[in-house]
Design a protein around this motif. Structure first.
Motif, PDB file in Angstrom:
ATOM      1  N   ASP A   5     -10.682   8.811  15.707  1.00  0.00           N
ATOM      2  CA  ASP A   5     -11.345   8.508  15.809  1.00  0.00           C
ATOM      3  C   ASP A   5     -12.167   7.072  15.584  1.00  0.00           C
ATOM      4  OD1 ASP A   5     -11.245  11.463  15.341  1.00  0.00           O
ATOM      5  OD2 ASP A   5     -10.818  11.604  12.970  1.00  0.00           O
ATOM      6  N   LEU A   6     -11.152   6.587  14.529  1.00  0.00           N
ATOM      7  CA  LEU A   6     -11.569   5.025  14.211  1.00  0.00           C
ATOM      8  C   LEU A   6     -11.450   3.872  15.945  1.00  0.00           C
ATOM      9  CD1 LEU A   6     -11.939   2.898  12.417  1.00  0.00           C
ATOM     10  CD2 LEU A   6      -9.116   1.945  12.890  1.00  0.00           C
ATOM     11  N   ALA A   7     -11.014   4.714  16.657  1.00  0.00           N
ATOM     12  CA  ALA A   7     -11.026   3.785  18.301  1.00  0.00           C
ATOM     13  C   ALA A   7     -12.142   4.012  18.675  1.00  0.00           C
ATOM     14  CB  ALA A   7     -10.232   4.241  18.897  1.00  0.00           C
ATOM     15  N   ARG A   8     -12.593   5.706  18.301  1.00  0.00           N
ATOM     16  CA  ARG A   8     -13.889   6.062  19.233  1.00  0.00           C
ATOM     17  C   ARG A   8     -15.785   5.382  18.300  1.00  0.00           C
ATOM     18  NH1 ARG A   8     -10.558  10.687  20.226  1.00  0.00           N
ATOM     19  NH2 ARG A   8     -11.221  11.380  18.372  1.00  0.00           N
ATOM     20  N   ALA A   9     -14.791   5.068  17.047  1.00  0.00           N
ATOM     21  CA  ALA A   9     -16.267   5.150  15.987  1.00  0.00           C
ATOM     22  C   ALA A   9     -16.772   3.752  16.263  1.00  0.00           C
ATOM     23  CB  ALA A   9     -16.375   5.029  14.689  1.00  0.00           C
ATOM     24  N   CYS A  10     -15.355   2.426  16.972  1.00  0.00           N
ATOM     25  CA  CYS A  10     -15.327   0.956  17.025  1.00  0.00           C
ATOM     26  C   CYS A  10     -16.192   1.058  18.634  1.00  0.00           C
ATOM     27  CB  CYS A  10     -14.560   0.539  17.219  1.00  0.00           C
ATOM     28  SG  CYS A  10     -13.645   0.402  14.887  1.00  0.00           S
ATOM     29  N   ALA A  11     -15.788   2.166  19.554  1.00  0.00           N
ATOM     30  CA  ALA A  11     -16.632   2.053  20.362  1.00  0.00           C
ATOM     31  C   ALA A  11     -18.158   2.465  20.757  1.00  0.00           C
ATOM     32  CB  ALA A  11     -15.361   2.562  21.174  1.00  0.00           C
ATOM     33  N   ALA A  12     -18.093   3.286  19.996  1.00  0.00           N
ATOM     34  CA  ALA A  12     -19.475   3.991  20.064  1.00  0.00           C
ATOM     35  C   ALA A  12     -20.547   2.539  19.000  1.00  0.00           C
ATOM     36  CB  ALA A  12     -19.505   4.813  18.888  1.00  0.00           C
ATOM     37  N   ALA A  13     -20.073   2.057  18.688  1.00  0.00           N
ATOM     38  CA  ALA A  13     -20.307   0.734  17.991  1.00  0.00           C
ATOM     39  C   ALA A  13     -20.999  -0.179  18.348  1.00  0.00           C
ATOM     40  CB  ALA A  13     -20.143   0.583  16.033  1.00  0.00           C
ATOM     41  N   MET A  14     -19.535  -1.202  19.748  1.00  0.00           N
ATOM     42  CA  MET A  14     -19.594  -2.006  19.745  1.00  0.00           C
ATOM     43  C   MET A  14     -21.106  -1.771  20.906  1.00  0.00           C
ATOM     44  SD  MET A  14     -16.222  -3.465  20.102  1.00  0.00           S
ATOM     45  CE  MET A  14     -17.051  -4.397  21.557  1.00  0.00           C
ATOM     46  N   TRP A  15     -20.514  -0.369  21.616  1.00  0.00           N
ATOM     47  CA  TRP A  15     -21.657   0.164  22.689  1.00  0.00           C
ATOM     48  C   TRP A  15     -22.745  -0.120  22.905  1.00  0.00           C
ATOM     49  CZ3 TRP A  15     -20.650   0.650  27.889  1.00  0.00           C
ATOM     50  CH2 TRP A  15     -21.221   1.184  28.590  1.00  0.00           C
ATOM     51  N   ALA A  16     -23.381   1.028  22.017  1.00  0.00           N
ATOM     52  CA  ALA A  16     -25.135   0.238  20.428  1.00  0.00           C
ATOM     53  C   ALA A  16     -25.421  -1.108  21.239  1.00  0.00           C
ATOM     54  CB  ALA A  16     -25.004   1.277  19.829  1.00  0.00           C
ATOM     55  N   GLN A  17     -24.425  -2.044  21.135  1.00  0.00           N
ATOM     56  CA  GLN A  17     -24.973  -3.621  21.147  1.00  0.00           C
ATOM     57  C   GLN A  17     -24.645  -4.290  22.283  1.00  0.00           C
ATOM     58  OE1 GLN A  17     -27.096  -4.825  17.930  1.00  0.00           O
ATOM     59  NE2 GLN A  17     -26.250  -2.970  17.805  1.00  0.00           N
ATOM     60  N   ASP A  18     -23.800  -3.272  22.836  1.00  0.00           N
ATOM     61  CA  ASP A  18     -23.270  -4.134  24.489  1.00  0.00           C
ATOM     62  C   ASP A  18     -24.549  -4.848  25.470  1.00  0.00           C
ATOM     63  OD1 ASP A  18     -22.317  -5.485  26.662  1.00  0.00           O
ATOM     64  OD2 ASP A  18     -20.892  -4.422  26.470  1.00  0.00           O
ATOM     65  N   LEU A  19     -25.543  -4.758  25.330  1.00  0.00           N
ATOM     66  CA  LEU A  19     -27.135  -4.430  26.568  1.00  0.00           C
ATOM     67  C   LEU A  19     -26.072  -4.674  27.901  1.00  0.00           C
ATOM     68  CD1 LEU A  19     -30.034  -4.940  24.011  1.00  0.00           C
ATOM     69  CD2 LEU A  19     -28.720  -3.604  25.084  1.00  0.00           C
ATOM     70  N   ALA A  20     -24.875  -5.986  28.051  1.00  0.00           N
ATOM     71  CA  ALA A  20     -24.623  -6.736  29.076  1.00  0.00           C
ATOM     72  C   ALA A  20     -24.054  -5.523  29.750  1.00  0.00           C
ATOM     73  CB  ALA A  20     -23.748  -7.669  28.792  1.00  0.00           C
ATOM     74  N   SER A  21     -22.403  -5.236  29.203  1.00  0.00           N
ATOM     75  CA  SER A  21     -22.643  -3.778  30.167  1.00  0.00           C
ATOM     76  C   SER A  21     -23.103  -2.400  30.607  1.00  0.00           C
ATOM     77  CB  SER A  21     -21.267  -3.136  28.947  1.00  0.00           C
ATOM     78  OG  SER A  21     -20.358  -4.092  29.138  1.00  0.00           O
ATOM     79  N   GLN A  22     -24.136  -1.781  29.885  1.00  0.00           N
ATOM     80  CA  GLN A  22     -25.314  -1.447  29.863  1.00  0.00           C
ATOM     81  C   GLN A  22     -25.997  -1.508  31.228  1.00  0.00           C
ATOM     82  OE1 GLN A  22     -27.392   0.197  26.247  1.00  0.00           O
ATOM     83  NE2 GLN A  22     -25.387   0.163  24.980  1.00  0.00           N
ATOM     84  N   ARG A  23     -26.510  -2.661  31.185  1.00  0.00           N
ATOM     85  CA  ARG A  23     -27.280  -3.222  32.245  1.00  0.00           C
ATOM     86  C   ARG A  23     -26.695  -3.295  33.543  1.00  0.00           C
ATOM     87  NH1 ARG A  23     -31.414  -5.432  28.320  1.00  0.00           N
ATOM     88  NH2 ARG A  23     -32.200  -2.893  27.876  1.00  0.00           N
ATOM     89  N   LEU A  24     -25.878  -3.335  33.146  1.00  0.00           N
ATOM     90  CA  LEU A  24     -24.839  -3.284  35.023  1.00  0.00           C
ATOM     91  C   LEU A  24     -23.789  -2.547  35.196  1.00  0.00           C
ATOM     92  CD1 LEU A  24     -22.623  -6.657  34.285  1.00  0.00           C
ATOM     93  CD2 LEU A  24     -24.429  -6.374  35.811  1.00  0.00           C
ATOM     94  N   GLY A  25     -24.490  -1.044  34.445  1.00  0.00           N
ATOM     95  CA  GLY A  25     -24.163   0.243  34.589  1.00  0.00           C
ATOM     96  C   GLY A  25     -23.181   0.970  34.532  1.00  0.00           C
ATOM     97  N   MET A  26     -22.387   0.169  33.431  1.00  0.00           N
ATOM     98  CA  MET A  26     -21.083   0.313  33.176  1.00  0.00           C
ATOM     99  C   MET A  26     -21.054   1.523  32.245  1.00  0.00           C
ATOM    100  SD  MET A  26     -18.928  -2.665  31.812  1.00  0.00           S
ATOM    101  CE  MET A  26     -19.161  -4.624  33.106  1.00  0.00           C
ATOM    102  N   VAL A  27     -19.938   2.707  32.436  1.00  0.00           N
ATOM    103  CA  VAL A  27     -19.693   4.171  31.298  1.00  0.00           C
ATOM    104  C   VAL A  27     -18.344   3.270  30.538  1.00  0.00           C
ATOM    105  CG1 VAL A  27     -19.457   6.607  31.532  1.00  0.00           C
ATOM    106  CG2 VAL A  27     -21.075   5.095  33.332  1.00  0.00           C
ATOM    107  N   LEU A  28     -18.643   3.783  29.734  1.00  0.00           N
ATOM    108  CA  LEU A  28     -17.113   3.993  28.559  1.00  0.00           C
ATOM    109  C   LEU A  28     -16.630   5.605  29.280  1.00  0.00           C
ATOM    110  CD1 LEU A  28     -15.667   2.911  26.603  1.00  0.00           C
ATOM    111  CD2 LEU A  28     -17.079   3.630  24.682  1.00  0.00           C
ATOM    112  N   GLU A  29     -16.055   5.379  29.243  1.00  0.00           N
ATOM    113  CA  GLU A  29     -15.277   6.345  30.212  1.00  0.00           C
ATOM    114  C   GLU A  29     -14.542   7.175  28.981  1.00  0.00           C
ATOM    115  OE1 GLU A  29     -16.070   8.762  32.889  1.00  0.00           O
ATOM    116  OE2 GLU A  29     -17.197   6.779  34.214  1.00  0.00           O
ATOM    117  N   ASP A  30     -13.483   6.423  28.308  1.00  0.00           N
ATOM    118  CA  ASP A  30     -13.219   7.062  27.418  1.00  0.00           C
ATOM    119  C   ASP A  30     -12.099   5.393  26.980  1.00  0.00           C
ATOM    120  OD1 ASP A  30     -10.525   8.601  26.162  1.00  0.00           O
ATOM    121  OD2 ASP A  30      -9.150   8.056  27.469  1.00  0.00           O
TER     122      ASP A  30
END
Length: 141
Positions: A5-30
């Motif tokens: 749960d902690l790992a997923r919460a940290c990833a969600a918080a980071m993902w929300a701010q990670d525009l570089a990965s998002q704009r490159l079309g990356m998907v956080l799979e797991d």
């Protein structure tokens, strides 16, 4: 909260701010403690003069997987050093997957291996990243 749960919460918080990965079309799979899987489709804009995926985009995918893997315990970690070895070309339209795994995390340092594969399982690249824990938390900041 479990470690997963902690790992997923940290990833969600980071993902929300990670525009570089998002704009490159990356998907956080797991994501799990010390582990992350991201994918990205190589677009025509990511191809170099040889007709294969530009190494910088492959590196970016591996680096993002590394970042999510080393930030799963709510301690801010940054990349200290990284190296990549390209083993096979990727082409436009191909979906790449980067799987990052923590190998060691003594003290403030971490060591992570990332394997980038093509859709058919071909190993495209191997990446090794060294992380450093810095001041601050992901969820509390």
């Amino acid at each position: 909260m479990t470690d997963d749960d902690l790992a997923r919460a940290c990833a969600a918080a980071m993902w929300a701010q990670d525009l570089a990965s998002q704009r490159l079309g990356m998907v956080l799979e797991d994501v799990a403690p010390g582990r992350a899987v991201l994918s990205m489709t190589i677009t025509a804009d990511m191809v170099n003069g040889h007709g294969s995926a530009h190494g910088g985009f492959i590196f970016a995918l591996a680096d993002s997987a590394f970042a999510f893997a080393c930030n799963t315990v709510d301690q801010r970690s940054v990349g200290q050093q990284a190296a990549i070895t390209y083993l096979a070309p990727a082409r436009a339209g191909e979906r790449l997957t980067a799987t990052a795994i923590e190998r060691a995390r003594p003290g403030r340092s971490g060591l992570y291996d990332v394997t980038v594969t093509g859709a058919d399982g071909t190993v495209i690249a191997e990446f090794r990243g060294h992380s450093r824990t810095v001041k601050g938390r992901i969820l509390a900041d």
